[in-house]
Scaffold this motif. Structure first.
Motif, PDB file in Angstrom:
ATOM      1  N   GLY A  57       0.716  -1.313   0.197  1.00 35.26           N
ATOM      2  CA  GLY A  57      -0.057   0.108  -0.071  1.00 35.26           C
ATOM      3  C   GLY A  57       0.962   1.203   0.082  1.00 35.26           C
ATOM      4  O   GLY A  57       2.110   1.257  -0.672  1.00 35.26           O
ATOM      5  N   GLU A  59       1.033   4.681   2.834  1.00 33.73           N
ATOM      6  CA  GLU A  59       0.662   5.452   3.930  1.00 33.73           C
ATOM      7  C   GLU A  59       0.727   6.832   3.645  1.00 33.73           C
ATOM      8  O   GLU A  59       1.477   7.505   2.829  1.00 33.73           O
ATOM      9  CB  GLU A  59       1.489   4.893   5.265  1.00 33.73           C
ATOM     10  CG  GLU A  59       2.819   5.468   5.244  1.00 33.73           C
ATOM     11  CD  GLU A  59       3.766   4.247   4.433  1.00 33.73           C
ATOM     12  OE1 GLU A  59       3.159   3.280   3.561  1.00 33.73           O
ATOM     13  OE2 GLU A  59       4.843   4.398   4.337  1.00 33.73           O
ATOM     14  N   ALA A  60      -0.158   7.632   4.377  1.00 36.85           N
ATOM     15  CA  ALA A  60      -0.268   8.977   4.231  1.00 36.85           C
ATOM     16  C   ALA A  60       1.274   9.954   4.361  1.00 36.85           C
ATOM     17  O   ALA A  60       1.581  10.557   3.502  1.00 36.85           O
ATOM     18  CB  ALA A  60      -1.033   9.466   5.419  1.00 36.85           C
ATOM     19  N   GLU A  61       2.068   9.262   5.341  1.00 31.40           N
ATOM     20  CA  GLU A  61       3.431   9.828   5.571  1.00 31.40           C
ATOM     21  C   GLU A  61       4.396   9.832   4.199  1.00 31.40           C
ATOM     22  O   GLU A  61       4.884  10.531   3.688  1.00 31.40           O
ATOM     23  CB  GLU A  61       4.093   9.182   6.663  1.00 31.40           C
ATOM     24  CG  GLU A  61       5.342   9.857   7.078  1.00 31.40           C
ATOM     25  CD  GLU A  61       6.172   9.059   8.272  1.00 31.40           C
ATOM     26  OE1 GLU A  61       5.772   8.122   8.613  1.00 31.40           O
ATOM     27  OE2 GLU A  61       7.243   9.382   8.634  1.00 31.40           O
ATOM     28  N   GLU A  64       2.706  12.003   1.476  1.00 30.97           N
ATOM     29  CA  GLU A  64       2.950  13.467   1.946  1.00 30.97           C
ATOM     30  C   GLU A  64       4.411  14.015   1.289  1.00 30.97           C
ATOM     31  O   GLU A  64       4.716  14.787   1.257  1.00 30.97           O
ATOM     32  CB  GLU A  64       2.474  13.793   3.129  1.00 30.97           C
ATOM     33  CG  GLU A  64       0.982  13.919   3.241  1.00 30.97           C
ATOM     34  CD  GLU A  64       0.702  13.826   4.757  1.00 30.97           C
ATOM     35  OE1 GLU A  64       1.361  13.657   5.570  1.00 30.97           O
ATOM     36  OE2 GLU A  64      -0.856  13.719   4.772  1.00 30.97           O
ATOM     37  N   ASP A  80      -7.096  -1.431  -0.097  1.00 30.34           N
ATOM     38  CA  ASP A  80      -7.205  -1.126   1.352  1.00 30.34           C
ATOM     39  C   ASP A  80      -5.928  -0.284   2.175  1.00 30.34           C
ATOM     40  O   ASP A  80      -6.074   0.233   3.166  1.00 30.34           O
ATOM     41  CB  ASP A  80      -7.899  -2.147   2.146  1.00 30.34           C
ATOM     42  CG  ASP A  80      -7.173  -3.577   1.981  1.00 30.34           C
ATOM     43  OD1 ASP A  80      -7.215  -4.057   0.717  1.00 30.34           O
ATOM     44  OD2 ASP A  80      -6.522  -4.032   2.799  1.00 30.34           O
ATOM     45  N   VAL A  82      -3.668   1.294   0.907  1.00 28.64           N
ATOM     46  CA  VAL A  82      -3.372   2.830   0.211  1.00 28.64           C
ATOM     47  C   VAL A  82      -4.268   3.762   1.184  1.00 28.64           C
ATOM     48  O   VAL A  82      -5.517   3.641   1.147  1.00 28.64           O
ATOM     49  CB  VAL A  82      -3.791   2.820  -1.167  1.00 28.64           C
ATOM     50  CG1 VAL A  82      -3.468   4.250  -1.578  1.00 28.64           C
ATOM     51  CG2 VAL A  82      -2.717   1.730  -2.161  1.00 28.64           C
ATOM     52  N   ASP A  83      -3.605   4.787   1.509  1.00 33.71           N
ATOM     53  CA  ASP A  83      -4.410   5.901   2.226  1.00 33.71           C
ATOM     54  C   ASP A  83      -5.145   6.546   1.270  1.00 33.71           C
ATOM     55  O   ASP A  83      -4.260   7.546   0.662  1.00 33.71           O
ATOM     56  CB  ASP A  83      -3.484   6.643   3.073  1.00 33.71           C
ATOM     57  CG  ASP A  83      -4.219   7.545   4.091  1.00 33.71           C
ATOM     58  OD1 ASP A  83      -5.283   8.019   3.745  1.00 33.71           O
ATOM     59  OD2 ASP A  83      -4.035   7.743   5.218  1.00 33.71           O
ATOM     60  N   ALA A  85      -7.422   8.703   1.296  1.00 37.03           N
ATOM     61  CA  ALA A  85      -7.858  10.256   1.755  1.00 37.03           C
ATOM     62  C   ALA A  85      -6.430  11.062   1.511  1.00 37.03           C
ATOM     63  O   ALA A  85      -6.877  12.032   0.824  1.00 37.03           O
ATOM     64  CB  ALA A  85      -8.192  10.147   3.059  1.00 37.03           C
ATOM     65  N   ALA A  86      -5.303  10.483   1.857  1.00 40.20           N
ATOM     66  CA  ALA A  86      -4.048  11.272   1.592  1.00 40.20           C
ATOM     67  C   ALA A  86      -3.828  11.436   0.078  1.00 40.20           C
ATOM     68  O   ALA A  86      -3.416  12.324  -0.365  1.00 40.20           O
ATOM     69  CB  ALA A  86      -2.968  10.491   2.103  1.00 40.20           C
ATOM     70  N   GLY A 208     -10.043  -3.651   4.624  1.00 39.46           N
ATOM     71  CA  GLY A 208     -10.260  -2.005   4.909  1.00 39.46           C
ATOM     72  C   GLY A 208     -10.959  -1.834   6.223  1.00 39.46           C
ATOM     73  O   GLY A 208     -11.753  -2.761   6.794  1.00 39.46           O
TER      74      GLY A 208
END
Ligand code: NAP
Length: 317
Positions: A57, A59-61, A64, A80, A82-83, A85-86, A208
């Motif tokens: 996946g 992550e948000a970090e 970003e 699921d 993969v973030d 929303a990010a 998820g």
């Protein structure tokens, strides 16, 4: 013209697919070309594409840390990990590899159920250990014919699994959030109702937060001592501790699992059981399917590079 830079978190499919990716793009592959932190430091500010797997996946970090990211190409259908929303905040599309893996995953669901009821793995151990000549015949198994299969999540893989199980003479029941408009299969309006009505519960839904522990102690108890659980979806859908307890107490009759809550860790309590069949997350693990998945990732990346519409976007950018 310089090649298009991308960050890749894992090698893509069979070696020839990775070679193709390397020949068309400027690939920065974690592990081969540096650590993730090193690669982010080196190219994180430039890459617009990230390649990942369903298991790894993004992550948000990480999302970003890649300010120009515009596409996350996932080698797998389940996104699921993969973030999303990010990704959306970043304006990055997310693509996956649907359809091309459906048949192999559905085949595996059927093989697992068959192996469980016909004692294939236990029989293999029986022969190898010399128990056949020492102790005689293996205990009797069970027919699939006449049993009721409860498909939890009747999407692409769930439907392909149901069609196969019908051929084996099983009756099909299913649950998803919205019933199919035209289907001869029996709809149940909750996982619990499905478990109460079926003999073999086959988990085929997405992973998820929304499906976490959909199969809990109550659902497992409803399956009963002759009921079994097959999971080819995601480990997170099943409360693994509750499954261990249900198998140990005999409240659930058996399980065949391709996916686990903390892969690659598998609870010791499952490993030692004769009424459990285990597989190391191999639903799509064939040369044919992994090549098709790799080609679909490649095609999505080419579309992104060339400014065309993505082939299989889960989330538009
Ligand atoms: P799909 O076509 O999107 O099907 C997902 C199904 O899950 C749909 O029927 C959906 O129906 C249902 N669902 C989603 N949320 C639900 C909820 N809260 N309660 C009940 N049902 C729910 O996906 P697919 O291509 O069949 O793939 C399914 C999953 O298989 C993937 O997400 C992946 O995790 C897993 N998979 C595993 C392997 C492996 O190697 N073992 C390989 C590939 C895929 P509704 O939206 O109507 O609820």
């Amino acid at each position: 013209m310089s090649k298009f830079p991308l960050l890749s978190l894992a090698p893509l499919g069979p070696p020839d697919i990775q070679e193709q990716l390397d020949s068309e793009f400027e690939v920065h592959l974690v592990g081969r070309d540096g650590t993730l932190d090193e690669l982010i430091g080196r190219v994180g500010g430039q890459v617009t594409a990230l390649v990942t797997t369903g298991g790894r996946g993004a992550e948000a970090e990480l999302v970003e840390a890649l300010p120009k990211l515009r596409v996350i190409a996932c080698y797998g259908v389940g996104v699921d990990a993969v973030d999303l929303a990010a990704a959306a905040r970043q304006g990055a599309a997310v693509t996956n590899t649907p359809d091309v893996l459906t048949d192999d995953v559905a085949d595996l669901a059927v093989f697992l159920l068959g192996a469980l009821h016909r004692l294939l793995v236990r029989g293999d151990r029986w022969v190898r250990a010399g128990d056949w000549s020492r102790s005689g015949d293996l205990p009797l198994g069970r027919s699939l014919r006449g049993r009721r299969a409860g498909i939890l999540g009747l999407g692409r893989i769930g439907e392909a699994t149901a069609r196969r199980l019908e051929v084996f003479g099983m009756e099909i029941l299913y649950h998803k959030r919205s019933p199919l408009p035209d289907s001869n299969w029996t709809y149940l309006d909750s996982p619990l109702a499905l478990a109460q009505q079926c003999d073999d519960l086959i988990v085929c839904c997405s992973g998820g937060a929304a499906t976490r522990h959909l199969v809990d102690a109550k659902v497992l108890e409803a399956l009963g001592p002759d009921g079994t659980l097959v999971n080819i979806a995601r480990g997170s859908v099943v409360d693994e501790q509750a499954l261990v307890a249900a198998l140990q107490s005999g409240r659930t009759g058996g399980a065949a699992l391709d996916v686990f809550e903390k892969e690659p860790e598998v609870p010791e309590a499952l490993v030692g059981r004769d009424n459990v069949v285990l597989a190391p997350h191999i639903g799509s693990a064939t040369w044919e399917t992994r090549r098709a998945m790799g080609n679909l990732v490649l095609d999505n990346l080419r579309a992104h590079r060339d400014g065309h519409a993505l082939l299989t976007p889960v989330v538009p950018g």
